[in-house]
Design a protein around this motif. Structure first.
Motif, mmCIF file in Angstrom:
data_model
loop_
_atom_site.group_PDB
_atom_site.id
_atom_site.type_symbol
_atom_site.label_atom_id
_atom_site.label_comp_id
_atom_site.label_asym_id
_atom_site.label_seq_id
_atom_site.Cartn_x
_atom_site.Cartn_y
_atom_site.Cartn_z
ATOM 1 N N TYR A 21 0.865 -1.089 0.012
ATOM 2 C CA TYR A 21 0.250 0.027 0.063
ATOM 3 C C TYR A 21 0.892 1.256 0.149
ATOM 4 C CZ TYR A 21 -3.424 -3.325 1.592
ATOM 5 O OH TYR A 21 -4.279 -4.630 1.525
ATOM 6 N N PRO A 22 1.104 1.730 -1.239
ATOM 7 C CA PRO A 22 1.859 3.083 -1.207
ATOM 8 C C PRO A 22 1.521 4.224 -0.232
ATOM 9 C CG PRO A 22 1.488 2.086 -3.381
ATOM 10 C CD PRO A 22 0.482 1.421 -2.567
ATOM 11 N N GLU A 23 2.332 4.942 0.389
ATOM 12 C CA GLU A 23 1.793 5.793 1.267
ATOM 13 C C GLU A 23 1.061 7.159 0.369
ATOM 14 O OE1 GLU A 23 5.036 7.738 3.542
ATOM 15 O OE2 GLU A 23 4.792 6.046 4.842
ATOM 16 N N GLY A 24 -0.126 7.725 0.769
ATOM 17 C CA GLY A 24 -0.602 8.665 0.334
ATOM 18 C C GLY A 24 -1.579 8.485 -0.945
ATOM 19 N N THR A 25 -1.716 7.156 -1.220
ATOM 20 C CA THR A 25 -2.730 6.525 -2.346
ATOM 21 C C THR A 25 -3.883 5.809 -1.818
ATOM 22 O OG1 THR A 25 -1.447 4.517 -2.816
ATOM 23 C CG2 THR A 25 -0.554 6.618 -3.767
ATOM 24 N N SER A 26 -4.576 5.538 -2.986
ATOM 25 C CA SER A 26 -5.670 4.588 -2.630
ATOM 26 C C SER A 26 -5.202 3.195 -3.319
ATOM 27 C CB SER A 26 -7.071 4.963 -3.096
ATOM 28 O OG SER A 26 -7.148 5.317 -4.529
ATOM 29 N N LEU A 27 -4.033 2.953 -3.718
ATOM 30 C CA LEU A 27 -3.563 1.947 -4.389
ATOM 31 C C LEU A 27 -2.999 0.829 -3.499
ATOM 32 C CD1 LEU A 27 -1.109 3.635 -6.842
ATOM 33 C CD2 LEU A 27 -3.797 2.945 -7.351
ATOM 34 N N VAL A 28 -3.405 -0.532 -4.302
ATOM 35 C CA VAL A 28 -2.775 -1.623 -3.440
ATOM 36 C C VAL A 28 -2.051 -2.247 -4.714
ATOM 37 C CG1 VAL A 28 -3.381 -3.937 -2.618
ATOM 38 C CG2 VAL A 28 -4.660 -2.131 -1.871
ATOM 39 N N ILE A 29 -0.705 -2.691 -4.277
ATOM 40 C CA ILE A 29 0.122 -3.395 -5.394
ATOM 41 C C ILE A 29 0.393 -4.749 -4.692
ATOM 42 C CG2 ILE A 29 2.216 -3.374 -6.825
ATOM 43 C CD1 ILE A 29 2.490 -0.516 -6.340
ATOM 44 N N ARG A 30 0.070 -5.977 -5.697
ATOM 45 C CA ARG A 30 -0.001 -7.123 -5.164
ATOM 46 C C ARG A 30 1.328 -7.793 -5.924
ATOM 47 N NH1 ARG A 30 -4.519 -10.839 -5.255
ATOM 48 N NH2 ARG A 30 -4.204 -10.921 -7.423
ATOM 49 N N PHE A 31 2.130 -8.623 -5.009
ATOM 50 C CA PHE A 31 3.470 -9.212 -5.899
ATOM 51 C C PHE A 31 3.033 -10.674 -5.274
ATOM 52 C CE2 PHE A 31 4.653 -5.227 -4.797
ATOM 53 C CZ PHE A 31 5.226 -4.539 -6.050
ATOM 54 N N LEU A 32 2.971 -11.436 -6.428
ATOM 55 C CA LEU A 32 2.320 -13.080 -6.079
ATOM 56 C C LEU A 32 3.578 -14.002 -6.463
ATOM 57 C CD1 LEU A 32 -0.109 -11.355 -6.328
ATOM 58 C CD2 LEU A 32 -1.301 -13.644 -7.237
ATOM 59 N N HIS A 33 3.626 -15.125 -5.909
ATOM 60 C CA HIS A 33 4.404 -16.187 -6.220
ATOM 61 C C HIS A 33 5.813 -16.095 -5.492
ATOM 62 C CE1 HIS A 33 1.382 -17.514 -8.758
ATOM 63 N NE2 HIS A 33 1.676 -16.595 -9.517
ATOM 64 N N LEU A 34 5.856 -15.433 -4.294
ATOM 65 C CA LEU A 34 7.295 -15.297 -3.732
ATOM 66 C C LEU A 34 7.775 -16.300 -3.191
ATOM 67 C CD1 LEU A 34 6.286 -11.610 -2.321
ATOM 68 C CD2 LEU A 34 7.223 -12.089 -4.470
ATOM 69 N N SER A 35 9.254 -16.482 -2.985
ATOM 70 C CA SER A 35 9.643 -17.493 -2.319
ATOM 71 C C SER A 35 10.019 -17.129 -0.571
ATOM 72 C CB SER A 35 11.098 -18.027 -2.909
ATOM 73 O OG SER A 35 11.831 -16.777 -2.713
ATOM 74 N N LYS A 36 10.068 -16.100 -0.446
ATOM 75 C CA LYS A 36 10.228 -15.410 0.937
ATOM 76 C C LYS A 36 9.828 -14.012 1.115
ATOM 77 C CE LYS A 36 14.001 -15.708 4.211
ATOM 78 N NZ LYS A 36 15.297 -16.044 4.447
ATOM 79 N N GLN A 37 9.216 -13.686 2.164
ATOM 80 C CA GLN A 37 8.940 -12.581 2.630
ATOM 81 C C GLN A 37 9.809 -12.096 3.719
ATOM 82 O OE1 GLN A 37 6.883 -12.554 5.854
ATOM 83 N NE2 GLN A 37 6.277 -10.476 5.884
#
Length: 137
Positions: free
Chosen positions: A62-78
């Motif tokens: 969730y970028p600051e100051g926006t109403s956006l959500v960016i999803r990053f999928l299929h990750l090996s590690k958080q």
């Protein structure tokens, strides 16, 4: 700031709007990258870790100051959760969920000001290839 170094040189898989075997409309962009490639925060914001059968290990950003959500999928590690700064490593690319044995990171962007997240309604999704990553607040 792009979420991966050498963004423009990384080969694209399925693109936004493309018909694919499992759906009539691909809502994101697949970047074909080796497992373990660092995923960088495109701006300051909030990172939340999510898991699911299709997307595997995921980060909702969730970028600051926006109403956006960016999803990053299929990750090996958080690697982080909570508030992050621009350029901080969020996680590592992988092949989790339904990645079909092809290492890649699925990226999609949606605008919550245009409605709730819904995979069957496309009006609030943004094509990651047309998104202006450099002015991501």
């Amino acid at each position: 700031m792009y979420p991966f170094e050498n963004w423009e040189k990384i080969k694209n898989g399925y693109k936004f709007g493309q018909k694919v075997s499992y759906t009539n409309f691909h809502l994101g962009l697949d970047k074909l990258i080796p497992v373990g490639t660092p995923l960088l925060a495109p701006s300051a914001g909030i990172a939340k870790f999510v898991t699911g059968p299709q997307g595997g290990s995921q980060i909702y950003f969730y970028p600051e100051g926006t109403s956006l959500v960016i999803r990053f999928l299929h990750l090996s590690k958080q690697l982080v959760s909570g508030h992050v700064e621009q350029g901080q490593t969020l996680g590592l690319s992988g092949m989790t969920g339904m990645a079909f044995n092809i290492p890649h990171c699925h990226i999609d962007i949606y605008d919550l000001s245009k409605g709730a997240f819904n995979l069957k309604q496309h009006q609030n999704f943004i094509d990651p290839l047309t998104f202006n990553w450099f002015i991501c607040p």
